[in-house]
Each structure stands twice: as structure tokens, then as C-alpha cells.
Design a protein around this motif. Structure first.
Motif, mmCIF file in Angstrom:
data_model
loop_
_atom_site.group_PDB
_atom_site.id
_atom_site.type_symbol
_atom_site.label_atom_id
_atom_site.label_comp_id
_atom_site.label_asym_id
_atom_site.label_seq_id
_atom_site.Cartn_x
_atom_site.Cartn_y
_atom_site.Cartn_z
ATOM 1 N N ALA A 279 0.818 -1.212 0.000
ATOM 2 C CA ALA A 279 0.000 0.000 0.000
ATOM 3 C C ALA A 279 0.853 1.265 0.000
ATOM 4 C CB ALA A 279 -0.933 0.002 1.209
ATOM 5 N N CYS A 280 2.061 1.167 0.527
ATOM 6 C CA CYS A 280 2.956 2.319 0.597
ATOM 7 C C CYS A 280 4.108 2.130 -0.392
ATOM 8 C CB CYS A 280 3.472 2.487 2.028
ATOM 9 S SG CYS A 280 4.136 4.110 2.401
ATOM 10 N N ASP A 281 3.752 1.988 -1.671
ATOM 11 C CA ASP A 281 4.763 1.758 -2.693
ATOM 12 C C ASP A 281 5.048 3.050 -3.451
ATOM 13 O OD1 ASP A 281 2.559 2.101 -4.329
ATOM 14 O OD2 ASP A 281 2.636 0.106 -5.234
ATOM 15 N N VAL A 282 5.775 2.967 -4.576
ATOM 16 C CA VAL A 282 6.154 4.196 -5.264
ATOM 17 C C VAL A 282 4.951 4.899 -5.897
ATOM 18 C CG1 VAL A 282 8.557 3.575 -5.670
ATOM 19 C CG2 VAL A 282 6.813 2.887 -7.337
ATOM 20 N N ARG A 283 3.878 4.187 -6.152
ATOM 21 C CA ARG A 283 2.678 4.863 -6.659
ATOM 22 C C ARG A 283 2.059 5.721 -5.567
ATOM 23 N NH1 ARG A 283 -0.285 -0.333 -9.046
ATOM 24 N NH2 ARG A 283 0.547 -1.067 -7.053
ATOM 25 N N PHE A 284 2.091 5.223 -4.328
ATOM 26 C CA PHE A 284 1.653 6.047 -3.208
ATOM 27 C C PHE A 284 2.610 7.226 -3.031
ATOM 28 C CE2 PHE A 284 1.516 7.057 1.373
ATOM 29 C CZ PHE A 284 0.177 7.389 1.492
ATOM 30 N N GLY A 285 3.906 6.975 -3.210
ATOM 31 C CA GLY A 285 4.878 8.057 -3.138
ATOM 32 C C GLY A 285 4.621 9.126 -4.183
ATOM 33 N N LEU A 286 4.229 8.716 -5.390
ATOM 34 C CA LEU A 286 3.852 9.663 -6.437
ATOM 35 C C LEU A 286 2.659 10.492 -6.003
ATOM 36 C CD1 LEU A 286 3.677 10.880 -9.305
ATOM 37 C CD2 LEU A 286 2.517 8.767 -10.031
ATOM 38 N N ARG A 287 1.678 9.842 -5.395
ATOM 39 C CA ARG A 287 0.479 10.589 -4.962
ATOM 40 C C ARG A 287 0.829 11.628 -3.899
ATOM 41 N NH1 ARG A 287 -2.774 13.434 -6.020
ATOM 42 N NH2 ARG A 287 -4.826 13.599 -5.070
ATOM 43 N N LEU A 288 1.712 11.271 -2.971
ATOM 44 C CA LEU A 288 2.143 12.247 -1.976
ATOM 45 C C LEU A 288 2.786 13.451 -2.649
ATOM 46 C CD1 LEU A 288 3.738 10.032 0.838
ATOM 47 C CD2 LEU A 288 1.385 10.859 0.647
ATOM 48 N N THR A 289 3.634 13.197 -3.639
ATOM 49 C CA THR A 289 4.303 14.287 -4.339
ATOM 50 C C THR A 289 3.292 15.171 -5.058
ATOM 51 O OG1 THR A 289 6.352 13.034 -4.597
ATOM 52 C CG2 THR A 289 5.990 14.841 -6.132
ATOM 53 N N GLU A 290 2.301 14.571 -5.699
ATOM 54 C CA GLU A 290 1.280 15.367 -6.392
ATOM 55 C C GLU A 290 0.562 16.312 -5.431
ATOM 56 O OE1 GLU A 290 0.031 12.203 -9.937
ATOM 57 O OE2 GLU A 290 -1.009 12.162 -8.007
ATOM 58 N N ILE A 291 0.222 15.823 -4.257
ATOM 59 C CA ILE A 291 -0.483 16.646 -3.276
ATOM 60 C C ILE A 291 0.413 17.774 -2.768
ATOM 61 C CG2 ILE A 291 -1.542 16.623 -0.976
ATOM 62 C CD1 ILE A 291 -2.289 13.637 -1.607
ATOM 63 N N LEU A 292 1.655 17.463 -2.467
ATOM 64 C CA LEU A 292 2.566 18.471 -1.932
ATOM 65 C C LEU A 292 2.921 19.518 -2.990
ATOM 66 C CD1 LEU A 292 4.868 16.132 0.170
ATOM 67 C CD2 LEU A 292 3.063 17.650 1.010
ATOM 68 N N VAL A 293 3.051 19.111 -4.246
ATOM 69 C CA VAL A 293 3.297 20.068 -5.321
ATOM 70 C C VAL A 293 2.123 21.036 -5.454
ATOM 71 C CG1 VAL A 293 3.451 20.299 -7.834
ATOM 72 C CG2 VAL A 293 4.958 18.718 -6.636
ATOM 73 N N GLU A 294 0.898 20.534 -5.374
ATOM 74 C CA GLU A 294 -0.270 21.404 -5.450
ATOM 75 C C GLU A 294 -0.274 22.410 -4.296
ATOM 76 O OE1 GLU A 294 -3.671 23.406 -6.330
ATOM 77 O OE2 GLU A 294 -2.462 22.102 -7.620
ATOM 78 N N ALA A 295 0.063 21.947 -3.094
ATOM 79 C CA ALA A 295 0.135 22.856 -1.950
ATOM 80 C C ALA A 295 1.209 23.918 -2.173
ATOM 81 C CB ALA A 295 0.425 22.064 -0.679
ATOM 82 N N GLU A 296 2.346 23.514 -2.690
ATOM 83 C CA GLU A 296 3.446 24.445 -2.934
ATOM 84 C C GLU A 296 3.059 25.486 -3.989
ATOM 85 O OE1 GLU A 296 8.072 23.536 -2.858
ATOM 86 O OE2 GLU A 296 7.168 22.897 -4.741
ATOM 87 N N LYS A 297 2.333 25.066 -5.010
ATOM 88 C CA LYS A 297 1.878 26.001 -6.039
ATOM 89 C C LYS A 297 0.951 27.058 -5.435
ATOM 90 C CE LYS A 297 2.128 22.972 -10.102
ATOM 91 N NZ LYS A 297 1.312 22.220 -11.120
ATOM 92 N N GLN A 298 0.064 26.645 -4.538
ATOM 93 C CA GLN A 298 -0.847 27.600 -3.934
ATOM 94 C C GLN A 298 -0.098 28.597 -3.053
ATOM 95 O OE1 GLN A 298 -4.374 26.135 -2.089
ATOM 96 N NE2 GLN A 298 -4.832 24.693 -3.714
ATOM 97 N N VAL A 299 0.873 28.127 -2.322
ATOM 98 C CA VAL A 299 1.680 29.015 -1.487
ATOM 99 C C VAL A 299 2.433 30.018 -2.363
ATOM 100 C CG1 VAL A 299 3.718 29.097 0.001
ATOM 101 C CG2 VAL A 299 1.913 27.413 0.448
ATOM 102 N N ALA A 300 3.029 29.536 -3.465
ATOM 103 C CA ALA A 300 3.770 30.419 -4.357
ATOM 104 C C ALA A 300 2.859 31.453 -5.015
ATOM 105 C CB ALA A 300 4.492 29.593 -5.423
ATOM 106 N N ALA A 301 1.667 31.026 -5.417
ATOM 107 C CA ALA A 301 0.724 31.953 -6.051
ATOM 108 C C ALA A 301 0.298 33.040 -5.084
ATOM 109 C CB ALA A 301 -0.485 31.192 -6.577
ATOM 110 N N ALA A 302 0.065 32.667 -3.820
ATOM 111 C CA ALA A 302 -0.322 33.660 -2.815
ATOM 112 C C ALA A 302 0.804 34.642 -2.567
ATOM 113 C CB ALA A 302 -0.707 32.949 -1.513
ATOM 114 N N ALA A 303 2.045 34.147 -2.540
ATOM 115 C CA ALA A 303 3.197 35.023 -2.325
ATOM 116 C C ALA A 303 3.386 35.980 -3.497
ATOM 117 C CB ALA A 303 4.459 34.197 -2.105
#
Length: 306
Positions: A279-303
Motif C-alpha cells: 500500500a505504501c509503494d512508489v505509486r503512493f509516493g507519487l500521490r504524496l508528491t502530487e499533493i505536496l506540489v499542489e500545496a506548494e503552487k498555492q503558497v507560491a501563487a499567494a506570495a
């Protein structure tokens, strides 16, 4: 595997020295096939401490792949990702550190390479492999009925009164902050309980505090507060879930990281034997990255909008 599986280690820094190398050397069911490091002297010292072979340079990477059935990683995310692609292409199973990468493209390349080579993989999200916390997460998933959860990972690695730590010298950790370093911990517990994330709202505070509000495919919502720069007296880790059966809190004690990594190795070997993905394989790792990238984009846009 008829013979003991051979597992090599890429990385010779503090995390490798304290966790991965001791776990691999002590594991009774495998052969610790070697250590590669970006600093040859560090690789040599770590290999000598655990009676295995040291490698360095580009040729050393390929030599370690050739001598191993699996590769464990203790490297910065955007260093480990392309090397994991190469390891998978060489037929090596993967035990990766979190986050897999800090770009969606990098993480997807790893997931695609693992799928193409049909190799097993595990991403070492500590909560999912510590015997105490993994059992707690499994219990809450079985209980169900959760309508919200709140995670706090407030570290003081860079806080005003922080004590010296070898991990504070990590350039990627200082650059990417708590969102990327401790965010995977929070998400690795939130997603099993509440389901995949369908919507992300992110707000950044100073100097490194990121607040996430998440909507999950179960209809539940959750929050996470993530930082590496809290004052030492204000640092804490906590995870609380609320549901129809009451309120529960993640155990504060996570156990020995060596034991947790040993469990991750066992999970990888079980996946190799069964052919079933963890359940915690590289596909799950990819999903974590997708979520964190989206969060980072929102922070950058606000800044940028200030």
C-alpha cells in the motif's frame, strides 16, 4: 529468492548511518551487498563499520546494482529519484525514502520505471512501518466512521532555540521546509483513514509554517500544520481523529527507526514473494508528491499576489 536477497544502500549520510545501514547489516534474512556514497570517504567508513563493500562514482552505482537484488535509498529526494529509475531498469527492487521526489515528473518517472521493470517497491514513511503506529493506523481504518482528523508536525530543526542536529545541514530540507519533510508523515496517516485527497488548500506562515486543509474522497475533511522552524518549547507532533466512535490520538512513541526500517525491508521482501504491491509503494509516493506540489503552487501563487 532461493538465496538470501542482496540489498545495497545508496547514501552514506546521517540517516543512512543511523537507520538504514544498521538495519540492513543486522537483518538475518538478507545480505548487505554494499554502500555507495557521493562522498567516497563516507561510503568507505560506513561500509567498513558494517563489513560490506564501498562504492563511489558512476561506475560504483552500476556495480552496486549488478551485485544487488534490491536497493535502499538514503539520499535527497531529487537525487534518489533518477537513481531509482536506473535501479529499476537494472532489475532491482526499491526501498525509497520519503518524499520520492519534489517534482511530479520525477516521482512519476520512478513509478513508471518500477512498473515497466515489474519490480516491487516500498516508500519508507515511518508511521506506516513502526510496529506501534502502523498497528494504530490499521485499527482506525478497520474502525471507520471518521469525519475529520487534525495533524500537527511542528519540528524545531531550524527554530530560534534549536539544538544542533546533523539533519539541519541538509540543503534540500532547508530549502523545502516542513511541507516536504514532515508533510509525507501527516499524509501517510490521513489518507488511509479518510481516503485519497481530492482538494487542497494551503496557506504559508513565517518562517516555514504551512497549513493544509484537505478534502478526501470519503467526503471527510482534515487539516495539517507543518513546520521545521517552531520554537523548541512550542514543537510537538500530534494526530487526532474524530468520528462516530469517539476521538483517538496517534501514540506519541514511534519506536526505534531501525526497527521500523527493518519492517519496511520485510514488507518489500513480502511484496517480492507474493507479487502483490504494498500500500505504501512508489505509486503512493507519487500521490504524496502530487499533493505536496499542489500545496506548494498555492503558497507560491499567494506570495506572488502580495
Amino acid at each position: 529468492m532461493s538465496k538470501p536477497p542482496r540489498i545495497g544502500l545508496l547514501g552514506a549520510g546521517p540517516w543512512a548511518e543511523r537507520t538504514q545501514a544498521p538495519a540492513l547489516a543486522a537483518h538475518p534474512g538478507l545480505e548487505f551487498s554494499g554502500v555507495w556514497g557521493r562522498r567516497p570517504e563516507a561510503a568507505a567508513a560506513l561500509a567498513a563499520a558494517h563489513d560490506t563493500t564501498a562504492h563511489s562514482g558512476e561506475a560504483g552505482i552500476d556495480a552496486l546494482f549488478a551485485e544487488s537484488d534490491a536497493i535502499a535509498f538514503a539520499l535527497p529526494p531529487d537525487v534518489q529519484a533518477p537513481l531509482a529509475v536506473r535501479a529499476a531498469a537494472a532489475g532491482c527492487h526499491l526501498i525509497m525514502d520519503k518524499p520520492v521526489a519534489t517534482t511530479v515528473e520525477g516521482a512519476r518517472a520512478v513509478a513508471d520505471a518500477a512498473a515497466a521493470a515489474n519490480v516491487a517497491s516500498v516508500v519508507f514513511c515511518t508511521l506506516r512501518f513502526s510496529p506501534v503506529t502502523s498497528a494504530w493506523i490499521d485499527d482506525q481504518v478497520a474502525t471507520g466512521g471518521w469525519f475529520t482528523a487534525h495533524a500537527q508536525w511542528l519540528g524545531s530543526l531550524y527554530g530560534p532555540s534549536a539544538e544542533s542536529s546533523p539533519f539541519a545541514a541538509s540543503p534540500w530540507r532547508r530549502e523545502k521546509g516542513g511541507l516536504w519533510d514532515v508533510g509525507p508523515h501527516a499524509l501517510s496517516a490521513l489518507i488511509p483513514l479518510l481516503g485519497d485527497v481530492t482538494e487542497v488548500t494551503a496557506v504559508r506562515g513565517e518562517p516555514d509554517l504551512t497549513h493544509l486543509v484537505l478534502r478526501h474522497n470519503s467526503g471527510a475533511t482534515s487539516t495539517a500544520a507543518l513546520s521545521l522552524s517552531a520554537p523548541s518549547k512550542g514543537a510537538r507532533t500530534g494526530f487526532v481523529a474524530h468520528g462516530e466512535h469517539g476521538v483517538v490520538s496517534l501514540p506519541e512513541e514511534w519506536g526505534d527507526p531501525i526497527g521500523s526500517f527493518t519492517a519496511a525491508v520485510d514488507a518489500l521482501l513480502a511484496s517480492v514473494r507474493s507479487g502483490l504491491p504494498h500500500a505504501c509503494d512508489v505509486r503512493f509516493g507519487l500521490r504524496l508528491t502530487e499533493i505536496l506540489v499542489e500545496a506548494e503552487k498555492q503558497v507560491a501563487a499567494a506570495a506572488a499576489g502580495k
